[in-house]
Scaffold this active site. Sequence first.
Site, PDB file in Angstrom:
ATOM      1  N   THR A 200       0.855  -1.174   0.000  1.00 29.35           N
ATOM      2  CA  THR A 200       0.000   0.000   0.000  1.00 29.35           C
ATOM      3  C   THR A 200       0.896   1.230   0.000  1.00 29.35           C
ATOM      4  OG1 THR A 200      -1.595  -1.162   1.395  1.00 29.35           O
ATOM      5  CG2 THR A 200      -1.834   1.210   1.232  1.00 29.35           C
ATOM      6  N   ARG A 228     -11.018 -10.810  -3.378  1.00 33.58           N
ATOM      7  CA  ARG A 228     -10.551 -10.435  -2.039  1.00 33.58           C
ATOM      8  C   ARG A 228     -10.381  -8.929  -1.932  1.00 33.58           C
ATOM      9  NH1 ARG A 228      -5.867  -7.503   0.109  1.00 33.58           N
ATOM     10  NH2 ARG A 228      -5.753  -8.060   2.317  1.00 33.58           N
ATOM     11  N   GLY A 230      -8.988  -5.890   0.899  1.00 30.99           N
ATOM     12  CA  GLY A 230      -8.341  -5.566   2.158  1.00 30.99           C
ATOM     13  C   GLY A 230      -8.848  -4.265   2.734  1.00 30.99           C
ATOM     14  N   ASP A 231      -8.035  -3.647   3.569  1.00 31.79           N
ATOM     15  CA  ASP A 231      -8.461  -2.433   4.269  1.00 31.79           C
ATOM     16  C   ASP A 231      -8.293  -1.165   3.445  1.00 31.79           C
ATOM     17  OD1 ASP A 231      -5.528  -2.856   4.671  1.00 31.79           O
ATOM     18  OD2 ASP A 231      -5.697  -0.914   5.663  1.00 31.79           O
ATOM     19  N   THR A 251      -1.038   0.275   6.698  1.00 39.16           N
ATOM     20  CA  THR A 251      -0.431  -0.584   5.696  1.00 39.16           C
ATOM     21  C   THR A 251      -0.142  -1.928   6.360  1.00 39.16           C
ATOM     22  OG1 THR A 251       1.388  -0.815   4.100  1.00 39.16           O
ATOM     23  CG2 THR A 251       1.937   0.213   6.189  1.00 39.16           C
ATOM     24  N   GLY A 252      -0.001  -2.955   5.554  1.00 42.70           N
ATOM     25  CA  GLY A 252       0.247  -4.277   6.104  1.00 42.70           C
ATOM     26  C   GLY A 252      -0.912  -5.213   5.842  1.00 42.70           C
ATOM     27  N   GLY A 254      -4.195  -6.418   5.601  1.00 42.44           N
ATOM     28  CA  GLY A 254      -5.454  -5.690   5.622  1.00 42.44           C
ATOM     29  C   GLY A 254      -6.536  -6.292   6.478  1.00 42.44           C
TER      30      GLY A 254
END
Length: 341
Positions: A200, A228, A230-231, A251-252, A254
Amino acid sequence: MPTRRKFLSSSAAGLAALAASPSAEALSLPPLPVAGKPLVISTWDTGLSANQGAWQVLSKGGRALDAVEAGVMVTEASQNCCVGLGGNPDREGIVTLDACIMDDQFNCGSVAALERIKHPISVARRIMERTPHVMLVGEGAQQFAVAQGFPLEAQKLSPDAEKAYKEWLKTSQYKPVVNIENSGSKKGTGPVGGANNHDTIAMLAQDAQGRLSGSCTTSGMGFKMRGRLGDSPLIGSGLFVDNAVGAAAATGQGEDVIRIAGAHTVVELMRQGMSPKAACKAAIERVAKIKGDKAKDIQVCFIAISAQGQHGAFALQKGFSYAVCDAQNQQQLIQAEYLLK
């Protein structure tokens, strides 16, 4: 006939009323610059070049909203494993992009599972400004982008992504790789097999008038399941801005940011009086508590700016860095403190 005393009294009252009622001209003037601003911060070492893109706006007195769009567009346009159309594909071999943007007035826009559009962050902004919605996804998002004049790019993988995908197909296994962003920040694909699973570019900015805004853009986990999410495109998880308090982004991994509504949690902790770094740390501690022994297998990181212009970050594990560009145009890459030793 009015006396001199009455005349002076009425004159003073008139002047007071005039001072208390700003003229239309005064109301139309922009707010005065705030000392120590502007400021922009962003995730990972890709943030150094992204910050310079944002600084082209901020240094000329531009809005933070324009800056956070321009800044992450630099990363979207690069050949990068994990952001933009050069990113690694999903398990079906198709690159899908997610992004969101938010300004100082709680206006926000988001796009998810977008294909064949070079700058998803700009599509997110158009959704914010030209529709009654916050988020568009998939085919509908692409239709909207095309109707807004965004060109459809070719449906093909970059050479690096195609190579990584073919290598991944040999085992078709997914395993999170901590700090894969560091490998993905350079041209190329980094390690393959366990693979480039996520990245991200998240950015927060405060302009000369003290207005906060943020942006977030990604191609998501490499070789993820089709569909899929993520955040990164989720307001409140990957990004949140409250101009009276501050802004935060993540970040990372999600899924684990979503579990605690991460960015919103960080801002709410700042509302309670915590500094940006302390708020980021407290949010990371929540993730660690939820994950237990599995926390060692993932990375989650937060960055934040307070309304007063303080900035900070914190990570679950060692290896996270964030880029800062301050009012003197001084660039630095800061290694964030981390929880798991």
